[in-house]
Design an enzyme around this catalytic site. Sequence first.
Site, PDB file in Angstrom:
ATOM      1  N   GLU A 255       2.238  38.437  10.387  1.00  0.00           N
ATOM      2  CA  GLU A 255       2.776  39.595  11.129  1.00  0.00           C
ATOM      3  C   GLU A 255       3.180  40.614  10.078  1.00  0.00           C
ATOM      4  O   GLU A 255       4.293  40.576   9.569  1.00  0.00           O
ATOM      5  CB  GLU A 255       3.990  39.165  11.973  1.00  0.00           C
ATOM      6  CG  GLU A 255       3.697  38.066  12.984  1.00  0.00           C
ATOM      7  CD  GLU A 255       2.982  38.589  14.241  1.00  0.00           C
ATOM      8  OE1 GLU A 255       2.872  39.816  14.417  1.00  0.00           O
ATOM      9  OE2 GLU A 255       2.535  37.740  15.037  1.00  0.00           O
ATOM     10  N   CYS A 289       8.459  47.380  12.433  1.00  0.00           N
ATOM     11  CA  CYS A 289       7.021  47.292  12.171  1.00  0.00           C
ATOM     12  C   CYS A 289       6.264  48.145  13.189  1.00  0.00           C
ATOM     13  O   CYS A 289       5.188  48.660  12.905  1.00  0.00           O
ATOM     14  CB  CYS A 289       6.567  45.842  12.227  1.00  0.00           C
ATOM     15  SG  CYS A 289       7.057  45.016  13.738  1.00  0.00           S
TER      16      CYS A 289
HETATM   17  P1  NAD Z   1       8.725  41.988   2.445  1.00  0.00           P
HETATM   18  O1  NAD Z   1       7.256  41.774   2.458  1.00  0.00           O
HETATM   19  O2  NAD Z   1       9.325  42.604   1.236  1.00  0.00           O
HETATM   20  O3  NAD Z   1       9.485  40.591   2.667  1.00  0.00           O
HETATM   21  C1  NAD Z   1       9.307  39.821   3.821  1.00  0.00           C
HETATM   22  C2  NAD Z   1       9.618  38.380   3.539  1.00  0.00           C
HETATM   23  O4  NAD Z   1       8.577  37.814   2.724  1.00  0.00           O
HETATM   24  C3  NAD Z   1      10.916  38.153   2.756  1.00  0.00           C
HETATM   25  O5  NAD Z   1      11.559  37.021   3.268  1.00  0.00           O
HETATM   26  C4  NAD Z   1      10.419  37.913   1.339  1.00  0.00           C
HETATM   27  O6  NAD Z   1      11.302  37.173   0.538  1.00  0.00           O
HETATM   28  C5  NAD Z   1       9.134  37.159   1.612  1.00  0.00           C
HETATM   29  N1  NAD Z   1       8.117  37.215   0.542  1.00  0.00           N
HETATM   30  C6  NAD Z   1       7.742  38.300  -0.163  1.00  0.00           C
HETATM   31  N2  NAD Z   1       6.735  37.972  -1.010  1.00  0.00           N
HETATM   32  C7  NAD Z   1       6.478  36.655  -0.827  1.00  0.00           C
HETATM   33  C8  NAD Z   1       5.561  35.732  -1.409  1.00  0.00           C
HETATM   34  N3  NAD Z   1       4.693  36.102  -2.365  1.00  0.00           N
HETATM   35  N4  NAD Z   1       5.565  34.447  -0.965  1.00  0.00           N
HETATM   36  C9  NAD Z   1       6.419  34.059  -0.004  1.00  0.00           C
HETATM   37  N5  NAD Z   1       7.323  34.891   0.571  1.00  0.00           N
HETATM   38  C10 NAD Z   1       7.351  36.174   0.163  1.00  0.00           C
HETATM   39  O7  NAD Z   1       9.088  42.856   3.748  1.00  0.00           O
HETATM   40  P2  NAD Z   1      10.463  43.535   4.171  1.00  0.00           P
HETATM   41  O8  NAD Z   1      10.714  44.728   3.309  1.00  0.00           O
HETATM   42  O9  NAD Z   1      11.516  42.527   4.326  1.00  0.00           O
HETATM   43  O10 NAD Z   1      10.092  44.035   5.659  1.00  0.00           O
HETATM   44  C11 NAD Z   1       9.388  45.211   5.927  1.00  0.00           C
HETATM   45  C12 NAD Z   1       7.914  44.936   6.153  1.00  0.00           C
HETATM   46  O11 NAD Z   1       7.738  43.928   7.140  1.00  0.00           O
HETATM   47  C13 NAD Z   1       7.195  46.163   6.720  1.00  0.00           C
HETATM   48  O12 NAD Z   1       5.932  46.249   6.116  1.00  0.00           O
HETATM   49  C14 NAD Z   1       7.076  45.857   8.200  1.00  0.00           C
HETATM   50  O13 NAD Z   1       6.035  46.530   8.860  1.00  0.00           O
HETATM   51  C15 NAD Z   1       6.852  44.376   8.163  1.00  0.00           C
HETATM   52  N6  NAD Z   1       7.207  43.747   9.434  1.00  0.00           N
HETATM   53  C16 NAD Z   1       6.191  43.320  10.227  1.00  0.00           C
HETATM   54  C17 NAD Z   1       6.467  42.770  11.464  1.00  0.00           C
HETATM   55  C18 NAD Z   1       5.369  42.339  12.391  1.00  0.00           C
HETATM   56  O14 NAD Z   1       5.667  41.614  13.329  1.00  0.00           O
HETATM   57  N7  NAD Z   1       4.133  42.747  12.189  1.00  0.00           N
HETATM   58  C19 NAD Z   1       7.801  42.607  11.866  1.00  0.00           C
HETATM   59  C20 NAD Z   1       8.816  43.025  11.013  1.00  0.00           C
HETATM   60  C21 NAD Z   1       8.505  43.603   9.786  1.00  0.00           C
END
Ligand code: NAD
Length: 502
Positions: A255, A289
Amino acid sequence: MGIQQEVQDLLLRLGVNAGTLAGGALPVQSPITGEIIANLQPTTAAAEAIAEAHEAFLAWRTVPAPKRGELIRQFGEDLRAERETLGRLVTLEAGKILSEGVGEVQEMIDICTFAAGLSRQLTGLTLPSERPRHRMMETWHPLGVTGVISAFNFPVAVWSWNAALALVCGNSVVWKPSEKTPLTALATQAMFERTAAKVGGVPAKLSTVLVGDAAIGQALVDSPLVPIVSATGSTAMGRAVSPRLAQRFARAILELGGNNAAIVCPSADIEIALRGVAFAAMGTAGQRCTTLRRLIVHDTIYDEFVWRLQRVFGSVRVGDPRDTGTLVGPLIDGRAFATMQRALAEARAEGATIHGGERIERSAWPEAFYVRPALVEMKEQSELVRRETFAPILYVLRYKTLDEAIVLHNAVPQGLSSSIFTNDMREAERFLSTEGSDCGIANVNIGTSGAEIGGAFGGEKETGGGRESGSDAWKQYMRRATNTINYGSDLPLAQGVVFEIG
Ligand code: NAD
């Protein structure tokens, strides 16, 4: 009362041990004031926690599904009793306005209701067999430890969409929340443990939280004891996680980022369109998102519509999300602010007309980042517009024909949510058809954000292709077995194959 004290009081009320909140290496900052509100100890024993979750799964899978549903039903009731408390904590940790903080907990309650009902509906098909006196059917079985990685902007709801379904399906859950919002995760976990103790018969460590950054998330992604990971976050995160899961043939529910658009047609009800666009673009300070990031307006109504929208953007109350009347809270941190300002500078260099986007300083809180949402009139859908900037920026574009609008709409790498504002039935149906929006969510006369839990949620292309929450999303958390039973006294082979052994 200071924000740190209030956070601690709420956490204590929800059952989090005060001793876990100080002295650790992971600072947690409230975006409201920029203050550090806790220093947590990151998890060091991720592998052990996952192994314990696996043990919990082995016991939980034998509990009848409706009994599993009873746990989730009661958890939903306990959430209902603390809706305002947990909702306020969401506001203090993630910065969303109170009604959105409480709304997020309502979403958790709703998915629990859905999952409790689902626990009596994990149905498989019975299919006609081509062989006499044979019966063919499908049965569904739990998969194992379900890994959940979540983003800061829905710090608790995303976990619940996954966990409520995964748990009624017979799995255990290991959750790696965002390092920016671990406190709401600890509170949710404490509440879950309380419910589990009350219900009884629930194996220890059925649900676990791993506190930490991407490295801990990676441990979850790479563990052979985790057959499925649901990962919510940026497309960059999905790019890192997806190949690692594929390498070991684990299931992935991805997601990821969105770049959502709305088309406003000449026949649209302009009042509805204005309200729909305003909430979708500015709600959660542009940090959903599904936030509306691109607005495609018909040439004949462009000037008036954009002028009215400009007034709404210019007058909406930005400030402390705890105050009644505030509609736009802070950005999550200084990094988000810098990213927004870089995008606006790029737009300016491309000749865009920018309304808003400036920082609203709060002298008492120099580490908090409040901005006026930006309305940016673009000359074209440039590379900048095609990228997701996770901040309240709405790019505006003009169109003359619906064909042109749909091409613009789909010409981005992401495919999460979309909408059209029109009272022309042909335009609406066209937008929803195969030739229309290429997104996982396509709406008519409502904005791009604010989905209900009853539908499957997720998007295409760089949004990752995952679906979670309602509809038949539960199937992803189970494995399907096709069973054929011979109740005759013969052994006919399928496709008429003959294999006589004499
Ligand atoms: P992010 O990608 O920085 O982090 C999200 C999560 O992933 C965190 O818990 C982080 O620690 C983890 N993470 C990051 N890199 C990783 C890796 N290599 N391996 C394992 N885990 C890892 O995102 P954010 O800044 O917290 O949130 C914003 C982003 O999330 C935006 O791009 C938004 O569109 C997206 N988002 C998508 C949805 C959806 O349902 N499509 C919902 C909410 C947010």
